[in-house]
Design an enzyme around this catalytic site. Structure first.
Site, PDB file in Angstrom:
ATOM      1  N   TYR A  10       0.826  -1.221   0.000  1.00 30.71           N
ATOM      2  CA  TYR A  10       0.000   0.000   0.000  1.00 30.71           C
ATOM      3  C   TYR A  10       0.850   1.256   0.000  1.00 30.71           C
ATOM      4  CZ  TYR A  10       0.243   1.392   4.993  1.00 30.71           C
ATOM      5  OH  TYR A  10       0.644   1.840   6.217  1.00 30.71           O
ATOM      6  N   ILE A  11       2.201   1.109   0.122  1.00 29.14           N
ATOM      7  CA  ILE A  11       3.079   2.280  -0.063  1.00 29.14           C
ATOM      8  C   ILE A  11       3.810   2.174  -1.405  1.00 29.14           C
ATOM      9  CG2 ILE A  11       5.131   3.479   0.798  1.00 29.14           C
ATOM     10  CD1 ILE A  11       2.724   3.999   2.523  1.00 29.14           C
ATOM     11  N   ASP A  30       7.786  -7.239  -7.177  1.00 33.80           N
ATOM     12  CA  ASP A  30       7.212  -7.870  -5.986  1.00 33.80           C
ATOM     13  C   ASP A  30       7.455  -9.372  -6.104  1.00 33.80           C
ATOM     14  OD1 ASP A  30       4.915  -6.776  -3.776  1.00 33.80           O
ATOM     15  OD2 ASP A  30       5.154  -8.951  -4.003  1.00 33.80           O
ATOM     16  N   THR A 117       9.420   1.249   7.324  1.00 33.23           N
ATOM     17  CA  THR A 117       9.598   1.695   8.710  1.00 33.23           C
ATOM     18  C   THR A 117      10.463   0.674   9.437  1.00 33.23           C
ATOM     19  OG1 THR A 117       7.410   2.694   8.665  1.00 33.23           O
ATOM     20  CG2 THR A 117       8.372   2.280  10.842  1.00 33.23           C
ATOM     21  N   VAL A 151       1.764   8.529   4.973  1.00 33.71           N
ATOM     22  CA  VAL A 151       0.438   8.768   4.373  1.00 33.71           C
ATOM     23  C   VAL A 151      -0.635   7.990   5.121  1.00 33.71           C
ATOM     24  CG1 VAL A 151       1.301   9.281   2.076  1.00 33.71           C
ATOM     25  CG2 VAL A 151       0.825   6.901   2.717  1.00 33.71           C
ATOM     26  N   LYS A 202      10.204   8.884  11.930  1.00 34.80           N
ATOM     27  CA  LYS A 202       9.004   8.098  11.604  1.00 34.80           C
ATOM     28  C   LYS A 202       8.486   7.383  12.865  1.00 34.80           C
ATOM     29  CE  LYS A 202       5.855   5.671   9.565  1.00 34.80           C
ATOM     30  NZ  LYS A 202       4.631   6.294   9.013  1.00 34.80           N
ATOM     31  N   ARG A 209       1.855   9.342  19.036  1.00 36.64           N
ATOM     32  CA  ARG A 209       0.405   9.077  18.961  1.00 36.64           C
ATOM     33  C   ARG A 209       0.030   7.960  19.932  1.00 36.64           C
ATOM     34  NH1 ARG A 209      -3.600  10.721  15.771  1.00 36.64           N
ATOM     35  NH2 ARG A 209      -5.137   9.328  14.855  1.00 36.64           N
ATOM     36  N   ARG A 242      -2.603  24.860  23.105  1.00 35.94           N
ATOM     37  CA  ARG A 242      -1.425  23.964  22.945  1.00 35.94           C
ATOM     38  C   ARG A 242      -1.676  22.574  23.545  1.00 35.94           C
ATOM     39  NH1 ARG A 242      -0.153  28.807  23.794  1.00 35.94           N
ATOM     40  NH2 ARG A 242      -0.067  28.684  26.072  1.00 35.94           N
ATOM     41  N   CYS A 256       0.786  -0.016  12.448  1.00 35.08           N
ATOM     42  CA  CYS A 256       1.733   1.104  12.536  1.00 35.08           C
ATOM     43  C   CYS A 256       1.862   1.574  13.972  1.00 35.08           C
ATOM     44  CB  CYS A 256       1.240   2.252  11.660  1.00 35.08           C
ATOM     45  SG  CYS A 256       0.799   1.717  10.021  1.00 35.08           S
ATOM     46  N   LYS A 313     -10.238   0.860  12.939  1.00 36.44           N
ATOM     47  CA  LYS A 313     -10.608   2.253  13.192  1.00 36.44           C
ATOM     48  C   LYS A 313     -11.775   2.610  12.306  1.00 36.44           C
ATOM     49  CE  LYS A 313      -7.550   4.679   9.976  1.00 36.44           C
ATOM     50  NZ  LYS A 313      -6.517   5.718   9.852  1.00 36.44           N
TER      51      LYS A 313
END
Ligand code: SAJ
Length: 429
Positions: A10-11, A30, A117, A151, A202, A209, A242, A256, A313
């Site tokens: 997907y990247i 691939d 990553t 992304v 990264k 998060r 802030r 991720c 999600k």
């Protein structure tokens, strides 16, 4: 300019197509022959809005070819998976295999960019020794860098172009050559640094998060004990210019946010205490939800639980590493469980195609994913078809007053079961 992109997930695939769209001749590689067959026949194998149309365009211009082996090129981008092992360490087998696969095709002046990553120092300690086997002088004849992707699936093509980009070269010349490559289509600012810092940036983005979500989850638990609505409190706290407190939930899914912090922990376990604790806390949320349900359903005779939401999600169909799946697996050993998710198309045992069917004769409804569709549900219609009157909302997507007025008892993550009025009465005594 000839470009070889290794790894068409997907990247990698959108990246290959985007370069081809900008007049670079790209050869996409691939190891999965089915992926190559699908792409060679002009069909994408991932779901991403606008990507099929873009592939159609570049296939017409013959600027994109596919195969299971690399070809000679001026630049090579490696965007292969870096899954996490059971011991929470990064599996770099695909990065190593991909790096080895391009060695026979590297010549003086070529550029190699790792997009995957990875833990810090992967470029320096893992890739460079392999690339050294080319006999080329690293940094002089062969240029190497790391440029991570950030992304968001579903907005990929827009973010690929407009997001700022981090480029970390093993030396300045590697950084500037990499920046020149991405200037082909990147409109965001391209920030230059070194390879290890780029790898860490990264990981830090996603770890920030994860730690922030852990803070929100801990505040949700505290809210239930102290007696306030954590969602309201977060919304009010975030009015501060802030402050940006994230949202509690039934756990952190996807491959991720739940993975990248472990890559930092792996590199510095003695120092990564907050990072580690946050991971443990977020991974404890599924059990926290199951325990809440067990307490609620104590004394019920063979209760039925209707789960709303399988995806990791809201508003996507991806169930990979979904906390909902983990919760469902824990519940299925003790309860009859029905499922509903308007986005997930694949067949899952117990999944109904309408919400009405899923909640029929159920004792409790449990919301595990914040799909927009759940916000507009009419609880009155559902109430009449249920056996029980309980609803547990772990994402704060339901309008509690609407559901209470329809006759439901609403138990939400991060909200005291005591209502605000009751609290006010207590304090006014
Ligand atoms: N979640 C919460 N509370 C929140 C936000 C998210 O519980 O406040 C949960 C979600 O429900 C989900 C998980 O965390 O289960 C991950 O959600 P996400 O919104 O972070 O989604 P990802 O993993 O698809 O995207 C992230 C993004 N990274 C950041 O926002 C820093 C994206 O930009 C990255 O490109 C992507 O990871 C990635 O591939 O690294």
């Amino acid at each position: 300019m000839e470009l070889c992109v290794i790894g068409l997930g997907y990247i990698g695939l959108p990246t290959a197509i985007m370069f081809a769209k900008h007049n670079i001749h790209v050869h996409g590689v691939d190891v999965n022959q089915d992926v190559i067959n699908s792409l060679t026949s002009g069909r994408i194998h991932i779901v991403e809005p606008g990507l099929q149309n873009m592939l159609d365009d570049v296939m017409l211009t013959k600027s994109l070819s596919f195969g299971v082996k690399p070809k000679f090129a001026d630049a090579f981008i490696i965007s292969v998976p870096t899954p996490i092992r059971k011991d929470k360490r990064a599996n770099l087998d695909y990065v190593i295999a991909a790096t080895k696969s391009i060695v026979p095709f590297l010549k003086k002046g070529d550029l190699v960019v790792l997009e995957s990553t990875v833990p810090p120092r992967t470029v320096e300690d893992i890739m460079l020794p392999i690339l050294g086997k080319t006999g080329l002088e690293i940094g002089e004849d062969l240029f190497v860098s790391h440029s991570p992707e950030r992304v968001l699936p579903g907005r990929l093509l827009e973010e690929l172009v407009n997001n700022d980009r981090i480029v970390g070269g093993i030396n300045e010349l590697s950084s500037s050559k990499t920046a020149d490559l991405y200037k082909t289509f990147v409109k965001g600012t391209i920030h230059l640094t070194n390879a290890t810092t780029a790898e860490m940036v990264k990981l830090m983005e996603n770890t920030y998060r994860d730690v922030n979500i852990a803070f929100a989850n801990e505040m949700a638990k505290i809210a239930e004990q102290v007696g306030f609505n954590v969602w309201e409190a977060i919304e009010l706290a975030n009015c501060h210019p802030r402050v940006n407190i994230h949202r509690p939930g039934p756990g952190v899914g996807g491959h991720c946010i739940a993975v990248d912090p472990w890559f930092i922990y792996e590199a510095a376990p003695a120092s990564a205490e907050l990072i580690h604790k946050s991971r443990i806390l977020n991974d404890s949320m599924p059990e926290y939800i199951v325990t809440k349900l067990n307490r609620l359903l104590e004394g019920f005779d063979q209760p039925t639980i209707a789960i709303m939401g399988l995806a990791f999600k809201g508003n996507i169909d991806d169930m990979r590493e979904s906390p909902a799946v983990e919760i469902i697996e824990k519940l299925q050993s003790n309860y009859n469980v029905t499922l509903f998710d308007p986005h997930v198309k694949e067949n899952v045992e117990g999944k109904m195609d309408t919400i009405e069917k899923a909640v029929e004769n159920a004792d409790v409804i449990v919301v595990l994913t914040d799909h927009n569709e759940f916000k507009g549900i009419n609880p009155v219609v559902l109430f009449d078809s249920m056996k029980g009157d309980l609803v547990v909302d772990t994402r704060n997507v339901l309008d509690s007053d609407l559901w209470i007025n329809a006759g439901f008892k609403v138990h939400s993550l991060g909200k005291s079961s005591v209502t605000t009025d009751q609290l006010t009465v207590e304090y006014s005594k």
